[in-house]
Design a protein around this motif. Structure first.
Motif, mmCIF file in Angstrom:
data_model
loop_
_atom_site.group_PDB
_atom_site.id
_atom_site.type_symbol
_atom_site.label_atom_id
_atom_site.label_comp_id
_atom_site.label_asym_id
_atom_site.label_seq_id
_atom_site.Cartn_x
_atom_site.Cartn_y
_atom_site.Cartn_z
ATOM 1 N N LEU A 78 12.138 39.105 -71.846
ATOM 2 C CA LEU A 78 11.412 39.702 -73.277
ATOM 3 C C LEU A 78 10.489 38.774 -73.805
ATOM 4 N N VAL A 79 9.379 39.387 -74.022
ATOM 5 C CA VAL A 79 8.199 38.459 -74.580
ATOM 6 C C VAL A 79 7.889 39.133 -75.705
ATOM 7 N N GLU A 80 7.756 38.385 -77.091
ATOM 8 C CA GLU A 80 7.194 38.883 -78.133
ATOM 9 C C GLU A 80 6.360 37.948 -79.000
ATOM 10 N N ARG A 81 5.499 38.745 -79.892
ATOM 11 C CA ARG A 81 4.621 37.853 -80.731
ATOM 12 C C ARG A 81 5.275 36.796 -81.531
ATOM 13 N N CYS A 82 4.727 35.669 -81.752
ATOM 14 C CA CYS A 82 5.315 34.638 -82.378
ATOM 15 C C CYS A 82 5.127 34.822 -84.076
ATOM 16 N N GLY A 83 6.113 34.775 -84.899
ATOM 17 C CA GLY A 83 5.854 35.165 -86.272
ATOM 18 C C GLY A 83 5.632 34.169 -87.019
ATOM 19 N N ASP A 84 5.299 34.297 -88.410
ATOM 20 C CA ASP A 84 5.281 33.118 -89.216
ATOM 21 C C ASP A 84 6.697 32.644 -89.499
ATOM 22 N N ALA A 85 7.573 33.551 -89.555
ATOM 23 C CA ALA A 85 8.917 33.371 -90.030
ATOM 24 C C ALA A 85 9.607 32.222 -88.832
ATOM 25 N N ASP A 86 9.116 32.504 -87.582
ATOM 26 C CA ASP A 86 9.565 31.652 -86.542
ATOM 27 C C ASP A 86 9.299 30.072 -86.597
ATOM 28 N N THR A 87 7.864 30.185 -86.970
ATOM 29 C CA THR A 87 7.187 28.773 -87.284
ATOM 30 C C THR A 87 7.781 28.132 -88.458
ATOM 31 N N GLU A 88 8.096 29.002 -89.525
ATOM 32 C CA GLU A 88 8.535 28.239 -90.617
ATOM 33 C C GLU A 88 10.158 27.650 -90.576
ATOM 34 N N LEU A 89 10.937 28.526 -89.678
ATOM 35 C CA LEU A 89 11.985 28.373 -89.265
ATOM 36 C C LEU A 89 12.301 26.925 -88.565
ATOM 37 N N ALA A 90 11.157 26.851 -87.559
ATOM 38 C CA ALA A 90 11.421 25.663 -86.730
ATOM 39 C C ALA A 90 10.807 24.505 -87.528
ATOM 40 N N GLY A 91 9.917 24.564 -88.575
ATOM 41 C CA GLY A 91 9.507 23.408 -89.350
ATOM 42 C C GLY A 91 10.631 22.989 -90.195
ATOM 43 N N LEU A 92 11.454 23.821 -90.719
ATOM 44 C CA LEU A 92 12.647 23.573 -91.273
ATOM 45 C C LEU A 92 13.449 22.616 -90.507
ATOM 46 N N ALA A 93 13.616 22.985 -89.560
ATOM 47 C CA ALA A 93 14.442 22.259 -88.582
ATOM 48 C C ALA A 93 13.917 21.007 -88.003
ATOM 49 N N GLY A 94 12.843 20.897 -88.356
ATOM 50 C CA GLY A 94 11.966 19.772 -87.941
ATOM 51 C C GLY A 94 11.598 19.788 -86.433
ATOM 52 N N GLN A 95 11.639 21.225 -85.875
ATOM 53 C CA GLN A 95 11.183 21.370 -84.566
ATOM 54 C C GLN A 95 9.917 21.923 -84.284
ATOM 55 N N ALA A 96 9.081 21.795 -83.273
ATOM 56 C CA ALA A 96 7.845 22.555 -83.018
ATOM 57 C C ALA A 96 8.379 23.870 -82.661
ATOM 58 N N PRO A 97 7.378 24.932 -82.961
ATOM 59 C CA PRO A 97 7.674 26.276 -82.774
ATOM 60 C C PRO A 97 7.816 26.736 -81.326
ATOM 61 N N SER A 98 8.789 27.707 -81.039
ATOM 62 C CA SER A 98 8.924 28.289 -79.798
ATOM 63 C C SER A 98 7.413 28.915 -79.260
ATOM 64 N N GLY A 99 7.324 28.999 -78.236
ATOM 65 C CA GLY A 99 6.405 29.755 -77.537
ATOM 66 C C GLY A 99 5.888 29.448 -76.147
ATOM 67 N N ILE A 100 5.134 30.173 -75.751
ATOM 68 C CA ILE A 100 4.326 29.829 -74.263
ATOM 69 C C ILE A 100 3.167 28.888 -74.759
ATOM 70 N N LEU A 101 3.082 27.741 -74.143
ATOM 71 C CA LEU A 101 2.209 26.550 -74.627
ATOM 72 C C LEU A 101 1.126 26.845 -73.791
ATOM 73 N N ALA A 102 1.132 26.957 -72.525
ATOM 74 C CA ALA A 102 -0.008 26.872 -71.542
ATOM 75 C C ALA A 102 0.313 27.522 -70.139
ATOM 76 N N SER A 103 -0.765 27.818 -69.396
ATOM 77 C CA SER A 103 -0.494 28.297 -68.007
ATOM 78 C C SER A 103 -1.592 28.019 -67.389
ATOM 79 N N ALA A 104 -1.366 27.965 -65.777
ATOM 80 C CA ALA A 104 -2.632 27.685 -65.010
ATOM 81 C C ALA A 104 -2.256 28.564 -63.655
ATOM 82 N N PHE A 105 -3.033 29.145 -63.082
ATOM 83 C CA PHE A 105 -2.871 29.796 -61.966
ATOM 84 C C PHE A 105 -3.838 29.567 -60.725
ATOM 85 N N THR A 106 -3.504 29.753 -59.376
ATOM 86 C CA THR A 106 -4.463 29.420 -58.459
ATOM 87 C C THR A 106 -4.196 30.332 -57.051
ATOM 88 N N ALA A 107 -5.014 30.706 -56.353
ATOM 89 C CA ALA A 107 -4.688 31.021 -55.165
ATOM 90 C C ALA A 107 -5.464 30.800 -53.852
#
Length: 377
Positions: free
Chosen positions: A210-239
């Motif tokens: 399940l993939v969903e949009r990162c919300g402001d609430a998620d970022t705020e909660l992570a900040g209150l807990a002293g953590q970086a917000p959850s999310g997909i940070l980066a990707s790279a692909f090749t063939a």
């Protein structure tokens, strides 16, 4: 009437061209736009002992198949899962999808887009995503994403991209792998056996992400807990698509539409290994750099697995210890594109993947292709 229509159209065109283009600037996202909100796996209860299956195969084909269970010894695969005769790829996907939706405290109506991402499919047409949606009772748009064992990883990539455009807020990726249906048990000669042997570790499974949009609430909660917000940070692909023929299931398409003999796996294991060796670790290095993290930040590595021994090659190439992952191919076989969700699910259950941890997903697939995705859980 035609004069009136032409006049209206001309007025509309002239009016539209007279309007100055918008000068509004869409701000670049300051953090991840999407996160993995849940992972679930469904494993069929029926299993097959790989070594015993090889012994039975020898008795059935004594002049062709070795007496010693070579595949089990060389790959380290002990057991595979086998779907029931009346279970289809869509059924395994539905079972996992129901788990992940319920686990997130949602219903199917909360899903904006359903992606069926799998090497297996119920039939050539229609897209299996329609069948999954019908069985789930979903009424959202659907599509299939197919790229051999990287199907789920590419499905996550597509979901993140579409969420980033604002088109969808929540995407359900469902996977149903039933490669056991394409394993050959009547082997006419040694050449055919060599191409069929890797298939004896193929295993059935369902998975859902399940993939969903990162919300402001998620970022705020992570900040209150002293953590970086959850999310997909980066990707790279090749063939390296010039190697497309090193691993095939060549029947059922326009090349071999009705040839029953081409409905089994044909995999040149040595060529496949060499092809992946040529790709090297560049994609992983690129993904880590884009995410702004180092190996010291990565707590868990989920990597596609076809053999226990080949894991040593992969991690040696990456320059990190194999202990960063969970070995799944030994007890669950090669579950194709369900492999990464399986490892993520097991890592969560074992407490090796918690909120705030950084995970690296490494996909390897026939074709051939390779992908890497960095995720903060």
């Amino acid at each position: 009437m035609s004069v009136v229509v032409a006049t209206v159209c001309r007025v509309q065109i002239e009016t539209s061209t007279a309007v100055a283009p918008s000068t509004a600037v869409v701000p670049e996202p300051t953090g991840p736009v999407a996160r993995i909100a849940g992972v679930a796996v469904h494993l069929p209860a029926q299993t097959r002992d790989v070594a015993q299956a090889e012994r039975d195969l020898h008795r059935r084909n004594p002049e062709v198949v070795p007496r010693v269970p070579m595949v089990a010894r060389l790959t380290g695969a002990r057991r595979v899962h086998v779907a029931a005769a009346d279970e289809q790829a869509s059924d395994l996907a539905v079972a996992a999808a129901r788990q992940v939706v319920a686990g997130a405290g949602l219903t199917v109506s909360d899903v904006d887009l359903l992606i069926f991402a799998s090497a297996s499919q119920d039939m050539v047409e229609p897209a299996t995503s329609h069948i999954v949606a019908a069985k789930l009772g979903a009424s959202c748009p659907v599509m299939d994403v197919k790229n051999a064992c990287n199907s789920v990883l590419n499905g996550i990539e597509v979901a993140e991209a579409l969420i980033g455009t604002g088109r969808y807020g929540r995407v359900l990726i469902a996977c149903g792998e039933v490669p056991s249906r394409a394993v050959r048990w009547d082997v006419p000669d040694r050449k055919t056996y060599a191409l069929s042997a890797p298939g004896y570790t193929m295993s059935d499974a369902g998975a859902a992400v399940l993939v969903e949009r990162c919300g402001d609430a998620d970022t705020e909660l992570a900040g209150l807990a002293g953590q970086a917000p959850s999310g997909i940070l980066a990707s790279a692909f090749t063939a390296a698509s010039e190697h497309w023929d090193v691993g095939m299931l060549p029947g059922g398409g326009t090349v071999n539409p009705r040839d029953a003999e081409r409905s089994y796996f044909e995999i040149d294991g040595s060529r496949l290994r060499e092809a992946f060796g040529e790709l090297g670790p560049e994609v992983v290095v690129e993904a880590l750099a884009k995410a702004g993290v180092t190996w010291d930040d990565v707590g868990f590595v989920a990597v596609h697995q076809v053999a226990v021994a080949s894991l040593d090659d992969v991690f040696e190439s990456l320059g990190v210890a194999r202990e960063r992952t969970i070995v799944t191919v030994a007890d669950h076989g090669n579950v194709a594109s369900a492999t990464l969700p399986l490892q993520l699910s097991l890592a969560q259950q074992a407490g090796r993947l918690r909120r705030g941890d950084v995970a690296l997903l490494v996909g390897l697939a026939g074709g051939i292709s390779m992908g890497a995705m960095v995720v903060r859980w």
